[in-house]
Design a protein around this motif. Structure first.
Motif, PDB file in Angstrom:
ATOM      1  N   LEU A 282      33.944  49.265  20.859  1.00  0.00           N
ATOM      2  CA  LEU A 282      34.797  48.461  21.736  1.00  0.00           C
ATOM      3  C   LEU A 282      36.269  48.803  21.579  1.00  0.00           C
ATOM      4  O   LEU A 282      37.075  48.536  22.466  1.00  0.00           O
ATOM      5  CB  LEU A 282      34.590  46.967  21.437  1.00  0.00           C
ATOM      6  CG  LEU A 282      33.235  46.372  21.837  1.00  0.00           C
ATOM      7  CD1 LEU A 282      33.131  44.945  21.323  1.00  0.00           C
ATOM      8  CD2 LEU A 282      33.074  46.408  23.351  1.00  0.00           C
TER       9      LEU A 282
ATOM     10  N   GLU B 174      37.353  39.808  27.714  1.00  0.00           N
ATOM     11  CA  GLU B 174      36.339  39.886  26.656  1.00  0.00           C
ATOM     12  C   GLU B 174      35.749  38.515  26.357  1.00  0.00           C
ATOM     13  O   GLU B 174      34.531  38.376  26.175  1.00  0.00           O
ATOM     14  CB  GLU B 174      36.958  40.476  25.389  1.00  0.00           C
ATOM     15  CG  GLU B 174      37.082  41.991  25.387  1.00  0.00           C
ATOM     16  CD  GLU B 174      35.716  42.671  25.281  1.00  0.00           C
ATOM     17  OE1 GLU B 174      35.454  43.302  24.233  1.00  0.00           O
ATOM     18  OE2 GLU B 174      34.902  42.566  26.227  1.00  0.00           O
TER      19      GLU B 174
ATOM     20  N   ARG C 104      32.071  40.909  20.827  1.00  0.00           N
ATOM     21  CA  ARG C 104      33.014  40.717  21.923  1.00  0.00           C
ATOM     22  C   ARG C 104      33.999  39.592  21.611  1.00  0.00           C
ATOM     23  O   ARG C 104      35.196  39.692  21.909  1.00  0.00           O
ATOM     24  CB  ARG C 104      32.275  40.432  23.233  1.00  0.00           C
ATOM     25  CG  ARG C 104      31.537  41.653  23.754  1.00  0.00           C
ATOM     26  CD  ARG C 104      31.297  41.569  25.256  1.00  0.00           C
ATOM     27  NE  ARG C 104      30.720  42.806  25.778  1.00  0.00           N
ATOM     28  CZ  ARG C 104      31.395  43.885  26.098  1.00  0.00           C
ATOM     29  NH1 ARG C 104      32.704  43.902  25.939  1.00  0.00           N
ATOM     30  NH2 ARG C 104      30.790  44.960  26.569  1.00  0.00           N
TER      31      ARG C 104
ATOM     32  N   HIS D  47      36.401  40.963  19.149  1.00  0.00           N
ATOM     33  CA  HIS D  47      37.315  41.895  19.821  1.00  0.00           C
ATOM     34  C   HIS D  47      38.341  41.130  20.659  1.00  0.00           C
ATOM     35  O   HIS D  47      39.539  41.467  20.668  1.00  0.00           O
ATOM     36  CB  HIS D  47      36.498  42.832  20.710  1.00  0.00           C
ATOM     37  CG  HIS D  47      37.327  43.900  21.361  1.00  0.00           C
ATOM     38  ND1 HIS D  47      37.087  44.344  22.644  1.00  0.00           N
ATOM     39  CD2 HIS D  47      38.406  44.604  20.919  1.00  0.00           C
ATOM     40  CE1 HIS D  47      37.961  45.287  22.951  1.00  0.00           C
ATOM     41  NE2 HIS D  47      38.777  45.460  21.926  1.00  0.00           N
ATOM     42  N   ALA D  48      37.911  40.081  21.356  1.00  0.00           N
ATOM     43  CA  ALA D  48      38.829  39.284  22.178  1.00  0.00           C
ATOM     44  C   ALA D  48      39.895  38.634  21.313  1.00  0.00           C
ATOM     45  O   ALA D  48      41.079  38.615  21.665  1.00  0.00           O
ATOM     46  CB  ALA D  48      38.043  38.230  22.948  1.00  0.00           C
TER      47      ALA D  48
END
Length: 999
Positions: free
Chosen positions: A267, A350, A331, A334-335
């Motif tokens: 990602l 995300e 996710r 990552h966000a």
């Protein structure tokens, strides 16, 4: 300041140290770039496209701008922002242009064209890499196409893509064909493969065989896929041959932990130990240290790892095979990382992909204004829809975005619902106080819905700013508040359209035709420029502009529903006008714009009266307007409705009712300075006043109509009204002493439209009387052969009925000598005058000589007297201007070389008039503080009449006003000397002034 993500997109990728120099390929690509505006590089993944272009860009000698696309640019506003950032690296002046243009409401394709046009004649190379990422994004491809269409000839663009871009051939119309560098051009030759293999520590590999097996595919040669006996499509369980190779020959050499690390961190566009650990990867630094020793399609920058785009693409595909819980956790992590790094838009996306609405909400609030400013409405709308389950009224920025979306779609009904929802929650005032723009937009929606009390409530608490000022200015269309009658320059924002419509209905038409100072303000002004063109009679130009607007975008509800009707009416297309009216009304009702729907009924009344003379149907339409609260409360609507109702009443013969209606309308227009319909309303009023016996009021109404037309800068609307009542013009012509008056100009214009006033306009005579004597007939100078003919026409022009008996003419022109010689001379003067005038212009009827009814005579002396008379009713600067204009006419002796008794008498009368007027002008100049001019005028008077004691006093007051005490006394003594010649002395008032000024 560009974010890290943007910086990475706009920096050319580094060329790997192991990359092979390819002079053959670079020379070929260089030639294509030098000879063509656009070059396409099409080839499969791993063919070396990006490296080849990067190597060539260093060689070509042009400043390079680079943008690597990754698919997030499908949001066209973001694509434009990234494109601007790439170009601004070499052209810093572009910074901010996109934001301003989008804020002004320009379409994204228009902004792309504006960006391209702003490059000027600079010689740049622009590379757009990975364009295949936008293959399914029609709007994004349209933006790129628009940019390429308008790039100057000095710009070169290279498009790098894994697939052909079919949209180019239709969009980029100036390009006959597009040169393409393809798979075969990029393929390694045996010599290039030999160098590449040597650098990769495979000296024993036969380069010719490698090329033969792989077809020269760069990745295949460098990573030895061709050497594997089981190399085939589907290798490693993959359908894609490149993915199969990566699975078998790259990941297979790694441990399970290393493979898991690469998949989990896929990602990240750039992997560092800290960023990997933020995703939940344990012992990231150790894992990365181990990977550094492996041969991977990736680049290292210190501790940071960047996988080759195609390798990362494969790793992301692998990540989708993880279980749903793991994917969601990655996710979300990552966000959160993106949010900490202030990449808020990417973070929102995300969070939404992960279904984490609660965490997406506050981040979306931070960035939604930026998305809206970029006009990425589709993105904002999607966010609002997805966040609806967790959004509340307290989330003001999201509510503001929802409101702006409603207005961008011209859905005023929804805008009102949003504002009402805020009011019900007790938060409307809070929103209005937080933002000038949001306050103005709520008021704008209420304006269209006819909610006057709500408008005032929002304006009372709204935050100060240009947007709220624009809305307050708009309120001058509704009432007569004087404090809101002025508005500043256009701000370049979407509410500029609001300012422009106020200019329009206030009749400030020439202002609407001025080109905007800011290029991004063009769209906001186009509809109203079209309206001004129609109001000024430039129908062909308006029609062309309408076609252009409709070809480029949706014309908007106002233009589509109202101006298009007026356009068809002026084009003389009744069927098209009615069709436009009915179709437009459907759209108006869908938008919830009650105000515009009422204006549509006003338009309907206009069509009924202009095309059908159907007063009954017109009055039905107008009744719908006047019975509605908005039709009564919104002054500019009420005034237009009253104008057409007045016309209908006149056509029905109800003159008293028409006069009452039109008096109210014109008075309201004057109070509120809303003069768009004033020329027509005043002409209709002039007719009504005449019919009801008010001749003086009729004349005043025609003066009002002419003044309004002059203020608008066009006679078109005035002529439209005169077409219905040409007798208004005829009556005015009868009272005009000047053959070149504005009314005569209107008469000629009306005749050009095929309308004949009752008073013929075939002959207009203008006399030049001061300094020289000349006769002009219909603008052309004529010269009678007898000098006395000049004096004859000049004498007749001074007579009120434009006639005289032969005895009066002999008395005036020949000093009363009644004999045969005088009579013969008079007959000769008359005959020679008739020879130079149109037939039947001067008639001899028995003992009388007169000018025919269709002849209008204007003279210098008549115009002088008229201006002096007008000045008497004026004050201050206006009076001084009128007097100065009058005095400028008397630039020489009246009828020089003529010595008849009446000439001498007339000359003396005019000299006294000029002296008196000069004295008045001097006094007026002093009163307005123009001391220099007052002194000069007083000097002119005293030069011809040194006994005019009032001017000596004025000179003393001027000297005192400028602080020259010595000149006060010197002027008084000069006055004494002048009067001494008459055996007189200064009057007591002059002596008192002297004493007062000496104290």
């Amino acid at each position: 300041m560009a974010s890290r993500i943007i910086r990475r997109k706009i920096v050319p990728p580094p060329i790997p140290g192991s990359a092979v120099a390819r002079p053959r390929l670079e020379a070929q690509l260089t030639r294509l770039i030098q000879r063509n505006r656009i070059v396409c590089v099409y080839a499969t993944a791993g063919a070396g496209k990006t490296t080849a272009v990067a190597q060539t860009s260093r060689r070509i000698g042009r400043p390079t701008c680079w943008l690597s696309v990754d698919g997030t640019e499908a949001a066209t506003g973001r694509l434009l922002s990234y494109l601007e950032a790439a170009l601004a690296v070499r052209v810093p002046s572009l910074a901010g242009l996109t934001r301003r243009a989008l804020t002004a409401g320009l379409a994204h394709t228009e902004v792309a064209g504006l960006l391209a046009d702003s490059l000027g004649d600079r010689e740049l190379l622009l590379v757009l890499d990975n364009v295949e990422c936008l293959a399914g994004a029609r709007e994004a491809l349209a933006v790129i196409g628009a940019f390429l269409e308008y790039t100057p000839p000095s710009i070169r663009t290279v498009l790098v893509s894994r697939q052909e871009l079919d949209f180019l051939t239709s969009r980029v119309s100036r390009v006959a064909w597009l040169p393409v560098l393809g798979e075969q051009d990029l393929a390694f030759t045996a010599e290039e493969a030999a160098i590449a293999l040597a650098r990769s520590d495979f000296p024993g590999v036969d380069p010719e065989r490698a090329v033969a097996v792989t077809g020269g595919w760069v990745t295949g040669v460098l990573f030895e896929a061709w050497r594997s006996a089981d190399h085939a499509s589907g290798l490693g369980g993959e359908a894609d041959p490149l993915h199969g190779y990566l699975a078998t020959h790259i990941l297979a050499q790694l441990s399970e932990e290393e493979r898991r690390f690469l998949v989990f961190t896929a990602l990240l566009d750039e992997v560092t130990p800290a960023r990997a650990e933020a995703l939940g990867v344990v012992d990231a630094a150790s894992r990365m240290h181990g990977l550094r020793q492996k041969r991977l399609p990736a680049a290292w920058d210190g501790l940071a790892l960047r996988c080759h785009p195609r390798f990362r693409e494969y790793l992301l595909a692998c990540a989708t095979r993880l279980d749903a819980t793991t994917q969601r956790a990655l996710r979300v992590a990552h966000a959160r990382l993106l949010a900490r790094e202030k990449h808020f838009e990417e973070a929102v996306e995300e969070f939404l992909r992960a279904g984490e609405l609660g965490e997406a909400l506050p981040v979306a609030e931070q960035v939604v204004d930026t998305v809206m400013e970029r006009a990425d409405f589709a993105v904002a709308k999607r966010w609002l829809e997805q966040l609806a389950p967790v959004r509340r009224e307290k989330h003001i920025r999201l509510t503001g975005a929802e409101l702006m979306l409603a207005i961008s779609e011209e859905n005023y009904r929804l805008g009102v619902q949003i504002a009402d929802r805020l009011a019900a929650a007790g938060r409307r005032d809070e929103v209005a106080a937080s933002s000038s723009k949001l306050a103005a937009m709520m008021a704008w929606c209420y304006l269209h819905a006819g909610r006057l009390d709500d408008i005032r409530a929002v304006l009372a608490v709204g935050r100060s700013g240009a947007d709220l000022d624009a809305m307050r200015y708009c309120m001058t269309l509704l009432d007569d508040a004087p404090e809101r009658r002025t508005a500043g320059a256009l701000s370049g924002g979407p509410l500029d359209a609001l300012v422009m419509r106020v200019h329009y209905y206030r009749g400030d038409l020439t202002r609407l035709l001025d080109p905007p100072v800011l290029p991004w303000a063009i769209r906001a002004t186009e509809s109203w420029r079209l309206g001004a063109l129609l109001a000024m009679g430039h129908v062909d130009e308006a029609a062309e502009l309408y076609r252009t607007i409709c070809a480029e975008r949706d014309p908007g509800v106002w233009l589509y529903s109202l101006f298009s009707v007026e356009l068809q009416r002026q084009l003389g297309e009744p069927d098209h006008a009615w069709r436009a009216l009915l179709k437009g009304r459907e759209r108006l009702r869908a938008s919830g714009a009650v105000m515009l729907e009422l204006l549509s009924y006003v338009e309907e009344a206009a069509l009924e009266l202009r095309f059908n003379r159907d007063t009954a149907s017109a009055r039905v339409a107008l009744e719908r307007v006047q019975s509605h609260p908005v039709g009564r409360q919104y002054a500019f609507i009420a005034e237009q409705a009253a104008t057409w109702l007045g016309l209908a009443l006149l056509l029905d013969g109800d003159d008293q009712a028409a006069a009452r209606c039109l008096r109210q309308a014109t008075a309201s227009m004057q109070r509120g300075q809303r003069i768009l319909s004033l020329p027509a309303a005043a002409i209709y009023l002039a007719e009504a006043e005449w019919r009801t016996g008010n001749e003086d009021d009729s004349d005043r109404a025609t003066d009002l109509a002419l003044a309004a037309a002059e203020q608008q800068g066009s006679n078109h609307l005035l002529l439209d009204a005169l077409t219905s009542f040409p007798l208004v013009l005829s009556r005015r012509l009868d009272a005009e002493p000047d053959a070149d008056s504005p009314w005569h100009e209107l008469g000629r214009a009306l005749m050009a439209r095929g309308v004949q006033p009752a008073a013929p306009l075939a002959t207009t005579i203008q006399l030049t009387e001061f300094g020289r004597v000349a006769i002009q007939v219909n603008g052309r100078e004529v010269r009678p052969r007898i000098k006395k003919s000049y004096e004859l026409i000049a004498y007749l022009a001074t007579r009120r009925q434009r006639e005289a008996t032969k005895d009066e003419l002999v008395e005036a022109l020949f000093d009363g000598r009644h004999d045969d010689s005088t009579a013969a001379y008079l007959r000769q003067a008359l005959r020679k005058l008739r020879e130079v005038l149109p037939e039947d212009s001067v008639r001899a009827e028995g003992n009388r000589i007169r000018l025919a009814e269709h002849v209008v005579v204007g003279s210098d002396s008549g115009r002088l007297q008229c201006l002096v008379s007008q000045a008497a009713g004026l004050r201050g600067e206006d009076r001084l201007t009128a007097l100065s204009s009058a005095l400028s006419i008397a630039s020489g002796e009246y009828l020089p070389e003529f010595q008849s008794p009446w000439v001498e008498q007339r000359r003396e009368e005019l000299a006294v008039l000029c002296t008196d007027s000069r004295c008045e002008a001097a006094e007026t100049a002093f009163a307005t503080g123009d001391f220099r001019r007052a002194h000069a005028l007083a000097e002119e008077v005293l030069a011809t009449d040194p006994f005019r004691e009032s001017m000596w006093r004025l000179k003393m007051r001027v000297a005192d006003a400028v602080g020259d005490a010595d000149r006060v006394m010197a002027t008084y003594r000069a006055c004494e000397d002048a009067l001494r010649q008459l055996g007189a002395e200064p009057a007591p008032s002059t002596r008192r002034l002297r004493d007062d000024l000496r104290r």
